[in-house]
Design a protein around this motif. Structure first.
Motif, PDB file in Angstrom:
ATOM      1  N   ARG A   1       1.368   6.636  -7.123  1.00 60.92           N
ATOM      2  CA  ARG A   1       0.223   7.543  -7.393  1.00 60.92           C
ATOM      3  C   ARG A   1       0.492   8.843  -7.318  1.00 60.92           C
ATOM      4  O   ARG A   1       0.465   9.731  -8.113  1.00 60.92           O
ATOM      5  CB  ARG A   1      -0.959   7.270  -6.723  1.00 60.92           C
ATOM      6  CG  ARG A   1      -1.768   5.805  -7.107  1.00 60.92           C
ATOM      7  CD  ARG A   1      -3.078   5.909  -6.610  1.00 60.92           C
ATOM      8  NE  ARG A   1      -3.228   5.919  -5.048  1.00 60.92           N
ATOM      9  CZ  ARG A   1      -3.080   4.645  -4.320  1.00 60.92           C
ATOM     10  NH1 ARG A   1      -2.913   3.717  -4.842  1.00 60.92           N
ATOM     11  NH2 ARG A   1      -3.124   4.925  -2.903  1.00 60.92           N
ATOM     12  N   ARG A   2       1.142   9.301  -6.144  1.00 67.64           N
ATOM     13  CA  ARG A   2       1.643  10.736  -6.090  1.00 67.64           C
ATOM     14  C   ARG A   2       2.852  11.082  -7.190  1.00 67.64           C
ATOM     15  O   ARG A   2       2.607  12.229  -7.549  1.00 67.64           O
ATOM     16  CB  ARG A   2       2.051  10.732  -4.726  1.00 67.64           C
ATOM     17  CG  ARG A   2       2.583  12.399  -4.341  1.00 67.64           C
ATOM     18  CD  ARG A   2       1.537  13.256  -4.160  1.00 67.64           C
ATOM     19  NE  ARG A   2       2.033  14.625  -3.887  1.00 67.64           N
ATOM     20  CZ  ARG A   2       2.360  15.453  -4.948  1.00 67.64           C
ATOM     21  NH1 ARG A   2       2.260  15.307  -5.960  1.00 67.64           N
ATOM     22  NH2 ARG A   2       2.731  16.478  -4.428  1.00 67.64           N
TER      23      ARG A   2
ATOM     24  N   LEU B   1       8.529   0.482  -6.683  1.00 60.81           N
ATOM     25  CA  LEU B   1       7.872   1.926  -6.706  1.00 60.81           C
ATOM     26  C   LEU B   1       7.955   2.223  -8.361  1.00 60.81           C
ATOM     27  O   LEU B   1       7.095   2.680  -8.657  1.00 60.81           O
ATOM     28  CB  LEU B   1       8.741   2.859  -6.034  1.00 60.81           C
ATOM     29  CG  LEU B   1       8.466   4.210  -6.350  1.00 60.81           C
ATOM     30  CD1 LEU B   1       7.300   4.540  -5.552  1.00 60.81           C
ATOM     31  CD2 LEU B   1       9.718   4.968  -5.829  1.00 60.81           C
ATOM     32  N   LEU B   2       9.095   2.066  -8.994  1.00 56.51           N
ATOM     33  CA  LEU B   2       9.181   2.552 -10.391  1.00 56.51           C
ATOM     34  C   LEU B   2       8.312   1.931 -11.178  1.00 56.51           C
ATOM     35  O   LEU B   2       7.663   2.143 -12.236  1.00 56.51           O
ATOM     36  CB  LEU B   2      10.554   2.690 -10.834  1.00 56.51           C
ATOM     37  CG  LEU B   2      11.456   3.615  -9.950  1.00 56.51           C
ATOM     38  CD1 LEU B   2      12.878   3.495 -10.477  1.00 56.51           C
ATOM     39  CD2 LEU B   2      11.034   5.017 -10.082  1.00 56.51           C
TER      40      LEU B   2
ATOM     41  N   ASP C   1       0.833  -1.326   0.010  1.00 55.61           N
ATOM     42  CA  ASP C   1      -0.261  -0.028  -0.048  1.00 55.61           C
ATOM     43  C   ASP C   1       0.890   1.139   0.022  1.00 55.61           C
ATOM     44  O   ASP C   1       0.606   2.257  -0.704  1.00 55.61           O
ATOM     45  CB  ASP C   1      -0.779  -0.066   1.216  1.00 55.61           C
ATOM     46  CG  ASP C   1      -2.112  -1.108   1.011  1.00 55.61           C
ATOM     47  OD1 ASP C   1      -2.205  -1.632   0.053  1.00 55.61           O
ATOM     48  OD2 ASP C   1      -2.810  -1.542   2.112  1.00 55.61           O
ATOM     49  N   GLN C   2       1.883   1.298   0.574  1.00 56.45           N
ATOM     50  CA  GLN C   2       2.716   2.480   0.804  1.00 56.45           C
ATOM     51  C   GLN C   2       3.401   2.613  -0.615  1.00 56.45           C
ATOM     52  O   GLN C   2       3.581   3.906  -0.935  1.00 56.45           O
ATOM     53  CB  GLN C   2       3.713   2.247   1.954  1.00 56.45           C
ATOM     54  CG  GLN C   2       4.640   3.547   2.034  1.00 56.45           C
ATOM     55  CD  GLN C   2       5.733   3.275   3.214  1.00 56.45           C
ATOM     56  OE1 GLN C   2       6.234   2.101   3.357  1.00 56.45           O
ATOM     57  NE2 GLN C   2       5.871   4.201   3.946  1.00 56.45           N
ATOM     58  N   VAL C   3       3.807   1.599  -1.290  1.00 56.39           N
ATOM     59  CA  VAL C   3       4.304   1.570  -2.580  1.00 56.39           C
ATOM     60  C   VAL C   3       3.526   2.363  -3.558  1.00 56.39           C
ATOM     61  O   VAL C   3       3.722   3.080  -4.426  1.00 56.39           O
ATOM     62  CB  VAL C   3       4.932   0.252  -2.916  1.00 56.39           C
ATOM     63  CG1 VAL C   3       5.217   0.455  -4.773  1.00 56.39           C
ATOM     64  CG2 VAL C   3       6.286  -0.197  -2.221  1.00 56.39           C
TER      65      VAL C   3
ATOM     66  N   ASP D   1       0.970  11.514 -10.761  1.00 60.75           N
ATOM     67  CA  ASP D   1       0.360  12.815 -10.746  1.00 60.75           C
ATOM     68  C   ASP D   1       1.109  13.777 -10.730  1.00 60.75           C
ATOM     69  O   ASP D   1       0.749  14.828 -11.497  1.00 60.75           O
ATOM     70  CB  ASP D   1      -0.461  12.826  -9.370  1.00 60.75           C
ATOM     71  CG  ASP D   1      -1.894  12.034  -9.213  1.00 60.75           C
ATOM     72  OD1 ASP D   1      -2.208  11.233 -10.402  1.00 60.75           O
ATOM     73  OD2 ASP D   1      -2.226  11.711  -7.954  1.00 60.75           O
ATOM     74  N   TYR D   2       2.549  13.772 -10.217  1.00 62.88           N
ATOM     75  CA  TYR D   2       3.242  14.979 -10.269  1.00 62.88           C
ATOM     76  C   TYR D   2       4.145  15.054 -11.536  1.00 62.88           C
ATOM     77  O   TYR D   2       4.431  16.166 -11.981  1.00 62.88           O
ATOM     78  CB  TYR D   2       4.273  14.737  -8.956  1.00 62.88           C
ATOM     79  CG  TYR D   2       5.531  15.807  -8.966  1.00 62.88           C
ATOM     80  CD1 TYR D   2       5.140  16.978  -8.693  1.00 62.88           C
ATOM     81  CD2 TYR D   2       6.723  15.624  -9.530  1.00 62.88           C
ATOM     82  CE1 TYR D   2       6.247  18.085  -8.531  1.00 62.88           C
ATOM     83  CE2 TYR D   2       7.960  16.656  -9.782  1.00 62.88           C
ATOM     84  CZ  TYR D   2       7.535  17.825  -8.973  1.00 62.88           C
ATOM     85  OH  TYR D   2       8.558  18.729  -8.816  1.00 62.88           O
ATOM     86  N   ALA D   3       3.917  13.873 -12.230  1.00 67.55           N
ATOM     87  CA  ALA D   3       4.524  13.714 -13.607  1.00 67.55           C
ATOM     88  C   ALA D   3       5.902  14.561 -13.903  1.00 67.55           C
ATOM     89  O   ALA D   3       6.357  15.487 -14.519  1.00 67.55           O
ATOM     90  CB  ALA D   3       3.877  14.239 -14.800  1.00 67.55           C
ATOM     91  N   PRO D   4       7.037  14.129 -13.112  1.00 72.70           N
ATOM     92  CA  PRO D   4       8.227  14.727 -13.200  1.00 72.70           C
ATOM     93  C   PRO D   4       8.958  14.510 -14.686  1.00 72.70           C
ATOM     94  O   PRO D   4       8.558  13.479 -15.275  1.00 72.70           O
ATOM     95  CB  PRO D   4       9.108  14.058 -12.304  1.00 72.70           C
ATOM     96  CG  PRO D   4       8.568  12.498 -12.021  1.00 72.70           C
ATOM     97  CD  PRO D   4       7.002  12.879 -12.200  1.00 72.70           C
TER      98      PRO D   4
END
Length: 346
Positions: free
Chosen positions: A35-36, A165-166, A28-30, A39-42
């Protein structure tokens, strides 16, 4: 008194369980962090780390550039701490990787990055650490307490956390890692093979490690483990860089540790192995069975896994080699001279 290397041996053996724990308890943390980030789309990803964690960050740099197809880089913390640089980091994701989360230079680098517009993420084994506290997002790698000075389980759980994560950022489900803990159990069960390898290199005074692509961070981490536990002069080169000059120092007295996976990086290593054979070098190969059989010595990894997650398995043979080589040379890898578990730099 405990046996020399008892802590390091125990923590190597704990890695499969740590991977299973992270995959389940950290899911869940991953996903929330992924998602964050999505959404930020670096437009750019920066990594900051030291020591062993720097090799995990280098692995993540390869992942970012190949899997996410985003430009990525490794930060030199001194630019912000010593030189006072304050770059414009809007549209940048900065990820700090640290076992302890306590090194002042990493903390300050993440603080500066956040002030200058970056989205920040801390990947640590200490969720209440100062590094996690200054970051907007954090990932607990759940490796459990690591007491041996030489990092083993924290390194591979960092690799796993960064991959999960990635992969989640690109919309994946992390399934490429499903069979890894069972394969790692098989590698660790082959402990006697690494005792024999340690005897082969017991009297070496220097060596070279090499790999390409995803396996290059493995080569660097292998060299570090041997330096800090066995006091060897060990230098790591990408396979490409090795051919550009350092090859001249290779002879029969300088063993070469080569990591050769089943993917593109492994294929790119074949010309390197050919040149090493021409020089008569003693090559200890870890990875694909065919490459291992053509080498002087080595260990063929069990099963077949995607190249992008192969570094989790590749490093375990070198951890075991470092452990047994240190003991064979009369040292205690749990207490390397001059080193402490947490190193604070600025």
């Amino acid at each position: 008194m405990p046996d020399p290397g008892a802590l390091m041996a125990a923590e190597i053996a704990e890695q499969p369980a740590a991977w299973r724990r992270l995959s389940i308890e950290g899911r869940d943390q991953v996903r929330a962090a992924a998602r964050r980030i999505a959404d930020y789309a670096p437009r750019f990803v920066l990594f900051v780390a030291r020591g062993t964690s720097d090799h995990a960050a280098l692995y993540a740099k390869y992942l970012t550039e190949i899997v996410l197809q985003l430009p990525a880089g490794l930060v030199s913390p001194s630019t912000m701490t010593t030189y006072g640089s304050r770059p414009d980091l809007r549209q940048t994701l900065m990820i700090a990787v640290s076992q302890s989360g306590g090194s002042p230079d990493l903390i300050q680098s993440l603080q500066v990055a956040r002030e200058r517009g970056a989205l920040t993420l801390a990947v640590t084994n200490q969720p209440s650490s100062p590094l996690a506290e200054v970051s907007e997002l954090d990932l607990d790698i759940r490796a459990g307490e690591e007491r041996a000075v030489a990092a083993t389980k924290s390194y591979t759980t960092q690799l796993l956390a960064l991959y999960l994560l990635l992969d989640a950022v690109r919309g994946g489900d992390g399934s490429a890692t499903d069979g890894l803990p069972d394969l790692a159990d098989q590698v660790i069960a082959d402990n006697d093979q690494f005792v024999r390898l340690a005897e082969r290199y017991r009297f070496a005074s220097r060596l070279v490690s090499t790999g390409r692509g995803y396996s290059y961070p493995t080569a660097r981490e292998a060299a570090l483990k041997l330096m800090e536990t066995s006091y060897l002069s060990a230098q790591a080169f990408s396979g490409a860089d090795l051919l550009h000059g350092p090859l001249a120092m290779i002879d029969r007295q300088v063993p070469v540790l080569a990591t050769v996976n089943d993917g593109h990086g492994g294929a790119a290593m074949l010309p390197v192995l050919s040149r090493l054979r021409d020089l008569g070098a003693d090559v200890c190969c870890v990875g694909a069975g065919e490459a291992v059989r053509a080498a002087s010595a080595g260990y063929a990894l069990p099963g077949q896994v995607p190249e992008e997650v192969s570094p989790l398995l590749e490093i375990i043979p070198f951890q075991l080699l470092a452990l047994h080589l240190s003991v064979a040379r009369g040292s205690d890898p749990d207490a390397p001279r001059g080193l402490a578990k947490v190193t604070e730099t600025l």
